[in-house]
Design a protein around this motif. Structure first.
Motif, PDB file in Angstrom:
ATOM      1  N   ASN A 347       0.964  -1.498  -0.098  1.00 45.13           N
ATOM      2  CA  ASN A 347       0.216  -0.162   0.439  1.00 45.13           C
ATOM      3  C   ASN A 347       0.994   1.237  -0.086  1.00 45.13           C
ATOM      4  OD1 ASN A 347      -1.945   2.081   0.497  1.00 45.13           O
ATOM      5  ND2 ASN A 347      -3.148   0.901   1.527  1.00 45.13           N
ATOM      6  N   THR A 352       5.511  -0.965   5.050  1.00 45.53           N
ATOM      7  CA  THR A 352       4.507  -2.175   5.727  1.00 45.53           C
ATOM      8  C   THR A 352       5.122  -2.221   6.942  1.00 45.53           C
ATOM      9  OG1 THR A 352       3.501  -2.404   3.790  1.00 45.53           O
ATOM     10  CG2 THR A 352       3.155  -4.279   5.656  1.00 45.53           C
ATOM     11  N   SER A 367      -5.619  -7.900   4.624  1.00 46.98           N
ATOM     12  CA  SER A 367      -5.344  -8.388   3.289  1.00 46.98           C
ATOM     13  C   SER A 367      -6.042  -9.284   3.887  1.00 46.98           C
ATOM     14  CB  SER A 367      -3.746  -9.264   2.962  1.00 46.98           C
ATOM     15  OG  SER A 367      -4.156  -8.767   1.896  1.00 46.98           O
ATOM     16  N   MET A 377      -4.877  -4.639  -1.523  1.00 40.69           N
ATOM     17  CA  MET A 377      -3.681  -3.790  -1.254  1.00 40.69           C
ATOM     18  C   MET A 377      -4.752  -3.962   0.443  1.00 40.69           C
ATOM     19  SD  MET A 377      -3.462   0.493  -1.933  1.00 40.69           S
ATOM     20  CE  MET A 377      -3.608  -0.775  -4.123  1.00 40.69           C
ATOM     21  N   GLU A 379      -4.573  -3.292   4.018  1.00 40.47           N
ATOM     22  CA  GLU A 379      -4.766  -2.171   5.003  1.00 40.47           C
ATOM     23  C   GLU A 379      -4.781  -1.948   6.654  1.00 40.47           C
ATOM     24  OE1 GLU A 379      -6.796   0.002   3.381  1.00 40.47           O
ATOM     25  OE2 GLU A 379      -6.543  -0.112   1.764  1.00 40.47           O
TER      26      GLU A 379
END
Length: 493
Positions: A347, A352, A367, A377, A379
């Motif tokens: 994302n 991440t 995900s 994607m 979140e």
């Protein structure tokens, strides 16, 4: 929370709502994160959602904190804040239909299966027998079938192993060599399993896993909660149960293809216990089930601290991921954290690997597969609160639920039919009795023969012979007297 109008599970909220597609939930899932970061909340929300959509659930309760599903939750400031910030308008606290199960029979209905249902192949792999010993175990089962002897519990199997060992020469030409070393190895392995409580697990009535697929009057799937706080401390018995259960589920369910929702959902809390020092047979079976059981409409979820706890062969089959916070204090931790971050679809809104370390309690990187099976994607989102109680229920309420179960009459009392142990014991006693009688008979015949031999050594004298002997003795005495008198008369002259 299952959204009936959308036919989706509303799991979390971040920049947008995050939904789980029921049709994609049989692509399995992973819930990971450090202790205290909210994994149990995520498990409960998902399990409740499956139940709400009419999917029966099985949960392995390692920590003993999932029993609260049978009781409505209660208001607190954390749940109220989540409800308000996420804009949940139809939230209510509810209890769920629960069946409690316990291999030891203390905090749930007993879980049992028979030795025959486990079979020689699974049992040999679980006990860690080599090829030669496994072959001997197969012979034991084959002889039991030929003699029409039931193998229900461990005492049946021990008696059968002993019987085959004692009659090894008789069965050698028919089945092959049966060495005393292999028999001894099997007996020692069975003793280890018995020490862990195997005598409680093997027996009757055997659990019919179809009884897990039940619904309440509202159409909600039953929550089958297995008490594992004591069980997981005995890894061999825990592995025995899981190996049997997964094999039975796989054999029981027909091929179903792609369904709108799964037929059954499994949650394995503290999943690293499935793989740490587990028998290879169990690891192989878990991997096989994860690969193949999707087509039978079963959703499997693993809950663990770190994704690296799960073998790569299993991780590769998991499409839905919920990653709670991880901490990286050592080089190995950093390596695991980086690997976890790389498993998500990037994302651009955040990095991440940094986000995983910055997550708060109840937050997660999520995900999930979309309706086409494509990973969404990643979140950053807050997990919805569960509607049932977060606390473990008091033992009195748990026992009330167990006593009220419609399955109690079927499983509560153990049965002990006449089987291999009783029949072999009876056969041995009859044989010993026959041998004792034969030995006693032989001893009496030997004694009789000895008496006969002794009496035949002294020749009996008939009446005629006695009379003749008496006459001869009398004549002899008279002749002797005459001779003596004659001699005296001669000397006197």
């Amino acid at each position: 929370m299952y959204q009936k109008d959308l036919h989706k599970v509303w799991l979390a909220t971040g920049e947008k709502k995050v939904y789980l597609e029921p049709s994609m939930s049989n692509r399995h899932g992973l819930i990971a994160g450090a202790t205290g970061t909210g994994k149990t909340v995520t498990l409960k929300v998902l399990a409740e959602s499956f139940s709400d959509m009419g999917v029966p659930v099985f949960v392995a309760d390692i920590k003993g904190d999932l029993s609260g599903m049978c009781k409505p939750g209660c208001e607190n400031k954390h749940i109220r804040r989540s409800i308000d910030t996420m804009g949940i308008t139809d939230f209510e606290y509810v209890s769920y239909p629960v069946q409690f199960w316990d291999v030891y029979g203390k905090k749930g209905l007993p879980v049992r299966t028979t030795v025959s249902e486990m079979g020689p192949e699974l049992l040999a792999r679980l006990l860690g027998l080599n090829d030669t010993q496994s072959g001997v175990l197969r012979i034991v089962f084959r002889v039991a079938d030929d003699k029409e002897l039931l193998l229900l519990d461990l005492k049946d199997l021990r008696a059968m192993v002993q019987y085959v060992g004692d009659h090894a020469k008789e069965y050698k030409l028919t089945y092959g060599n049966i060495s005393s070393q292999s028999v001894g190895a099997i007996q020692r392995a069975l003793l280890t399993l018995e020490d862990e409580g195997g005598e409680l697990f093997f027996g009757e009535p055997s659990l019919e896993l179809s009884d897990w697929i039940e619904w309440d009057e509202q159409g909600r799937g039953t929550m089958n909660i297995l008490e594992c706080a004591e069980l997981f401390q005995h890894p061999l018995l825990y592995g025995t149960f899981l190996l049997w259960m997964l094999s039975e589920i796989y054999e029981m369910l027909p091929e179903a293809g792609d369904l709108e929702k799964p037929k059954l959902a499994f949650f394995f809390d503290e999943a690293h216990l499935l793989f740490d020092d587990a028998p290879k047979a169990l690891v192989d079976k878990v991997e096989q089930v994860v690969r193949l059981i999707r087509s039978k409409g079963v959703s499997v979820w693993f809950i663990t601290q770190n994704p690296s706890d799960i073998p790569d062969s299993v991780l590769g089959q998991i499409g839905n991921r919920v990653q709670h916070a991880l901490r990286a204090y050592t080089p190995n931790d950093q390596k695991a954290l980086t690997a976890a971050a790389r498993s998500f679809r990037i994302n651009p809104a955040f990095r991440t690997v940094d986000a995983i370390q910055a997550l708060g309690v109840g937050e997660a990187l999520v995900s999930l597969l979309d309706e086409n099976g494509v990973p969404s994607m990643v979140e950053r989102a807050n997990i919805l609160p569960p509607r049932s109680s977060m606390a473990a229920v008091e033992d009195s309420l748990l026992q009330d639920v167990v006593r009220a179960s419609f399955l109690r009459r079927k499983y509560a009392e153990e049965e002990d039919r006449e089987s291999a142990f009783e029949m072999l014991t009876e056969e041995r006693e009859e044989q010993e009795k026959e041998e004792a009688e034969a030995k006693e008979k032989a001893a009496k015949e030997k004694e009789k023969a000895a008496k006969k031999k002794t009496s035949s050594g002294r020749k009996k004298t008939s009446l005629v012979e006695k009379a003749a002997n008496s006459a001869v003795n009398t004549i002899g005495r008279e002749i002797g007297r005459k001779i003596v008198r004659g001699l005296f008369d001669t000397f006197l002259k």
